[in-house]
Design an enzyme around this catalytic site. Sequence first.
Site, short mmCIF file in Angstrom:
data_model
loop_
_atom_site.label_atom_id
_atom_site.label_comp_id
_atom_site.label_asym_id
_atom_site.label_seq_id
_atom_site.Cartn_x
_atom_site.Cartn_y
_atom_site.Cartn_z
N LYS A 195 -8.23 20.45 5.30
CA LYS A 195 -7.17 19.48 5.06
C LYS A 195 -5.85 20.12 5.45
O LYS A 195 -5.47 21.17 4.93
CB LYS A 195 -7.15 19.08 3.59
CG LYS A 195 -6.00 18.16 3.23
CD LYS A 195 -6.09 17.69 1.80
CE LYS A 195 -4.87 16.86 1.43
NZ LYS A 195 -4.94 16.43 0.03
N LYS A 248 -9.38 16.33 7.67
CA LYS A 248 -8.33 15.38 7.33
C LYS A 248 -6.98 15.93 7.73
O LYS A 248 -6.73 17.10 7.46
CB LYS A 248 -8.38 15.14 5.82
CG LYS A 248 -7.23 14.32 5.29
CD LYS A 248 -7.26 14.28 3.80
CE LYS A 248 -6.03 13.52 3.35
NZ LYS A 248 -5.82 13.61 1.94
C1 PBG Z 1 -4.10 14.37 -2.88
C2 PBG Z 1 -4.39 13.60 -1.66
C3 PBG Z 1 -3.52 13.23 -0.61
C4 PBG Z 1 -4.26 12.42 0.26
C5 PBG Z 1 -5.54 12.35 -0.27
N1 PBG Z 1 -5.61 13.09 -1.43
C6 PBG Z 1 -2.09 13.48 -0.42
C7 PBG Z 1 -1.57 14.81 -0.14
O1 PBG Z 1 -2.28 15.79 -0.02
O2 PBG Z 1 -0.34 14.87 -0.10
C8 PBG Z 1 -3.71 11.77 1.50
C9 PBG Z 1 -4.39 10.52 1.91
C10 PBG Z 1 -3.65 9.67 2.86
O3 PBG Z 1 -2.59 10.01 3.40
O4 PBG Z 1 -4.16 8.57 3.10
N2 PBG Z 1 -3.97 15.72 -2.73
#
Ligand code: PBG
Length: 326
Positions: A195, A248
Amino acid sequence: MQRLRRLRRNALLRDAFAETCVQTKKLIYPVFVVWGENKKEEVPSMPGVFRYSVDRLGEIADEMLSAGIAGTMLFGIPEEKDALGSGACAEDGVVPRAIRFLRHYCAQKGKRLLIVADVCLCEYTSHGHCGVLSGDDVENDASLPLHVKAALAYARAGADMVAPSSMMDGVVAAIRAGLDEAGFSHIPVMGYSAKFASAFYGPFRDAADSAPQSGDRKSYQMDFRNGREALRELSADEEEGADVLMVKPALAFLDVVRVARENTRLPLAVYNVSGEYAMVKAAARAGWLEERRVVTEILTAFFRAGADLVITYHALDFAGWERENG
Ligand code: PBG
């Protein structure tokens, strides 16, 4: 001469030899659940996406059931936030309530939706970081027990799968051990393995009210310049016992998806994130892009790159178009 055009001559030939197809059964639709009653609020930067209070979740559950998608990924916006993100672990918090509601609602209709619970603290902490703070630092090891507690609350409520998204080191192993100990050895863990710290999460942070109040997430989420390191993250989750790996965001990281596919035998998910959705919606609204064709092309690319499962805010739109196709 090589005549590659031979198999492109008509639609029947093209369909017969298409290498990739998008199945609605492989799509997961994220849902934002907000504390309170009688709420259905559109997220301004994500047209067509709403935050629902638990009592109104039936509306979106009906849409998901008739769409025939795999299921949903739940995110909670609690009544109150605190430094430890206690709301994430509350047995009667917004996500456990949503899980119980959806379970019951679908059972009444004799149907099933996969319920995946995102496990993170950022929607629940007053400072908006994904772990607990010590000074300006996000403390890795002190944050792990809170993730385990949250995952257990969701498993007890009836989640089918939990998905830790905070990028804390060791979070998959900690949750796996916690689940096993509590009798949930059958519940899979999907790691948000690679991520990246991404500007594409902007609209999500409006939706989930989870933007960090100070600093950024670069000390825990990955640097988007790094592809080799992504492989290390993916194998770390695999070694920790993840059942599913994830990359992601999706669109700007399809090279990572491809390399991940080639380096693991585990199922692979991609998360087509909020900013990717917002770009398409905005351009479609302006009349600059044909939404249906663009979304189909994008979703197809995820599967072609090697994804087994796609988490996407386009899931319901796509399923609707498929139904029109017959
Ligand atoms: C929580 C999380 C996030 C997303 C999914 N889980 C936000 C982040 O890390 O700031 C992002 C999902 C999206 O942008 O659709 N940590």
